[in-house]
Design an enzyme around this catalytic site. Structure first.
Site, short mmCIF file in Angstrom:
data_model
loop_
_atom_site.label_atom_id
_atom_site.label_comp_id
_atom_site.label_asym_id
_atom_site.label_seq_id
_atom_site.Cartn_x
_atom_site.Cartn_y
_atom_site.Cartn_z
N SER A 37 0.84 -1.21 0.00
CA SER A 37 0.00 0.00 0.00
C SER A 37 0.87 1.25 0.00
CB SER A 37 -0.92 0.00 1.22
OG SER A 37 -0.16 0.23 2.40
N ASP A 82 1.56 -6.39 10.10
CA ASP A 82 2.63 -6.25 11.10
C ASP A 82 2.33 -6.98 12.41
OD1 ASP A 82 3.72 -4.71 9.14
OD2 ASP A 82 3.59 -2.80 10.20
O1 LIG Z 1 2.43 2.80 5.11
C1 LIG Z 1 2.85 2.35 6.18
O2 LIG Z 1 3.14 3.09 7.15
C2 LIG Z 1 3.01 0.88 6.32
C3 LIG Z 1 2.32 0.02 5.49
C4 LIG Z 1 2.36 -1.46 5.62
O3 LIG Z 1 3.10 -1.97 4.54
P1 LIG Z 1 2.42 -2.61 3.23
O4 LIG Z 1 1.48 -1.63 2.67
O5 LIG Z 1 3.59 -2.86 2.34
O6 LIG Z 1 1.71 -3.83 3.72
C5 LIG Z 1 3.02 -1.90 6.94
O7 LIG Z 1 3.36 -3.25 6.87
C6 LIG Z 1 4.26 -1.08 7.24
O8 LIG Z 1 4.83 -1.47 8.45
C7 LIG Z 1 3.90 0.39 7.39
C1 LIG Z 2 7.15 -3.52 7.49
C2 LIG Z 2 7.50 -2.55 8.33
O1 LIG Z 2 8.05 -1.36 8.00
P1 LIG Z 2 8.60 -0.83 6.61
O2 LIG Z 2 7.79 -1.43 5.50
O3 LIG Z 2 8.43 0.66 6.70
O4 LIG Z 2 10.05 -1.19 6.53
C3 LIG Z 2 7.24 -2.72 9.79
O5 LIG Z 2 7.38 -1.74 10.52
O6 LIG Z 2 6.89 -3.83 10.24
#
Ligand SMILES: O=C(O)C1=C[C@@H](OP(=O)(O)O)[C@@H](O)[C@H](O)C1
Ligand SMILES: C=C(OP(=O)(O)O)C(=O)O
Length: 418
Positions: A159, A300
């Protein structure tokens, strides 16, 4: 740093740290705004510092005085900025379209697993809009700016691609439409992006199959912004309550757009006792039962929920988990290994993880796999372990939660550095 944790229940109260995801977003909007913004941010982490440094490289002035941060917006420089995204996926995917929109030439680099994490869909979408890349993977030089128009992009890889394009949209001279070529996963993170942009005066329209940003909009500085509590990291201590004694996490926003506030419902579904107050959540244990959980919106949470699942009667299935392989580590592999290293049972499928409730874990030696969420989950796993838990390279927590072990000890955890 390797640590050894003696099994002990955690109990008491702890304040949530500032949200990493909210922090990245407000810092970015402030750096793109018309005048300075004051931000209250209790504690930073390597990832938030990384975003601050990237914004500084683009010409923003960011001054810290205790918990107060003053962001003076980006004033473009004549030099070629170098953005070191370290190991932060959010920084990389949010900053790439922004930097390309602002500068004719900009250098990007990163560390650890980050250059290997998926990026090609975003890079290809940007190429369609005029951007050139010296290579397909970092370190690379990005040239030629970014044009508006229609961006076609999948919603089931990260995302963060969509968040990055949305943040860049008001910097372009044309309308921007983001057309999703698949279902959107981790959609709450995009909602968080839209929320932050709206707080800074930019309106994003939601389309049936994407998003639209009308040209000519500007980021307008808002009065002081306080970064809200981090639900993703609060989840570790709330889970500690579910598998042990009563734990309270304070300073949480019940109306947050952070998807990981779903932890409240998930712990209730497992059977834990959960009380939700105005700004706190209190969790204590009860008889836990296995559940089936679609993890695609809250990726996460998988490592810590697998520890809870080890304690719940029956087999817990985490489904729609394919994107877990794309994080700081391949979290389907590393979560399985963590559970096995601690004497539990987990079966990895191509897009799922099944964790068998074993009541107590045995304990033993595991590692962080250079992944903060694995290190924190292993530490919480010690609560239900018969023997000490040793975590190798435990300093991985610094990516999102540098004072994790301090908070762990304040709740009664017993940690020795070895
Ligand atoms: O936009 C963000 O702050 C995040 C989106 C998520 O990633 P994905 O969209 O790749 O799942 C999440 O796993 C990441 O820790 C933080
Ligand atoms: C996936 C994570 O972060 P990022 O994608 O920003 O590295 C996370 O915080 O678990």
């Amino acid at each position: 740093m390797d640590i050894s944790i003696k099994p002990n229940y955690l109990s008491g109260e702890v304040d949530a740290i500032s949200s990493k995801s909210h922090g990245h977003r407000i810092l970015i909007c402030a750096a793109l705004a018309d005048k300075a913004t004051n931000i209250v941010l209790e504690k930073t982490s390597i990832d938030i510092d990384t975003t601050m440094n990237c914004l500084r490289a683009l010409g923003a002035k960011i001054e810290k005085d205790g918990t107060n941060i003053k962001v003076t917006p980006i004033e473009k420089t004549n030099s070629v900025p170098l953005l070191d995204c370290m190991e932060s996926g959010t920084t990389y995917r949010l900053m790439l379209p922004i930097a390309a929109a602002l500068y004719r030439e900009v250098d990007f680099t990163g560390r650890g697993r980050l250059p290997e994490r998926p990026m090609s869909d975003l890079i290809n979408a940007m190429k369609e809009h005029g951007t050139t890349f010296s290579k397909e993977k970092m370190p690379f030089t990005v040239k030629n700016g970014l044009k508006g128009g229609v961006f076609e992009i999948p919603g089931d890889v990260s995302s963060q691609y969509i968040s990055g394009l949305l943040f860049a949209a008001p910097l372009l001279n044309e309308d921007v439409e983001i057309r999703l070529t698949t279902k959107l996963e981790s959609g709450n993170y995009v909602e968080m992006t839209i929320d932050a942009m709206e707080q800074f005066g930019v309106v994003v329209e939601r389309l049936e199959n994407g998003f639209f940003v009308k040209k000519g909009q500007k980021y307008i500085s808002t009065s002081d912004v306080t970064i809200e509590g981090d639900w993703s990291n609060a989840a570790f201590f709330l889970a500690a309550g579910a598998i042990g004694k009563e734990v309270v996490v304070r300073k949480l926003n019940m109306n947050s757009t952070q998807g990981d506030k779903e932890i409240v419902k998930v712990l209730k579904d497992f059977g834990a006792k959960v009380e939700v107050g105005k700004d706190y959540v209190k969790v204590s244990s009860s008889k836990l039962k296995a559940i089936t959980l679609d993890i695609s919106e809250i990726p996460d949470s998988l490592p810590i929920l697998s520890i809870v699942a080890s304690c719940a009667e029956g087999k817990t299935e985490f489904i729609n988990a394919k994107r877990l392989r794309l994080k700081e580590s391949d979290r389907l592999v590393t979560t399985r290994k963590m559970i096995e290293n601690l004497g539990g049972k987990a079966i990895e499928g191509p897009e799922s993880l099944t964790v068998e409730g074993v009541g107590k874990l045995k304990g033993g030696t595991t590692e962080s796999f250079n992944d903060h969420r694995l290190a924190m989950a292993s530490a919480i796993g010690s609560i239900i372990s018969e023997n000490n838990v040793t975590i190798k390279d435990a300093e991985a927590v610094n990516k999102s939660y540098p004072k994790f072990y301090e908070d762990f000890k304040s709740l009664g955890g017993k940690i020795d550095v070895i």
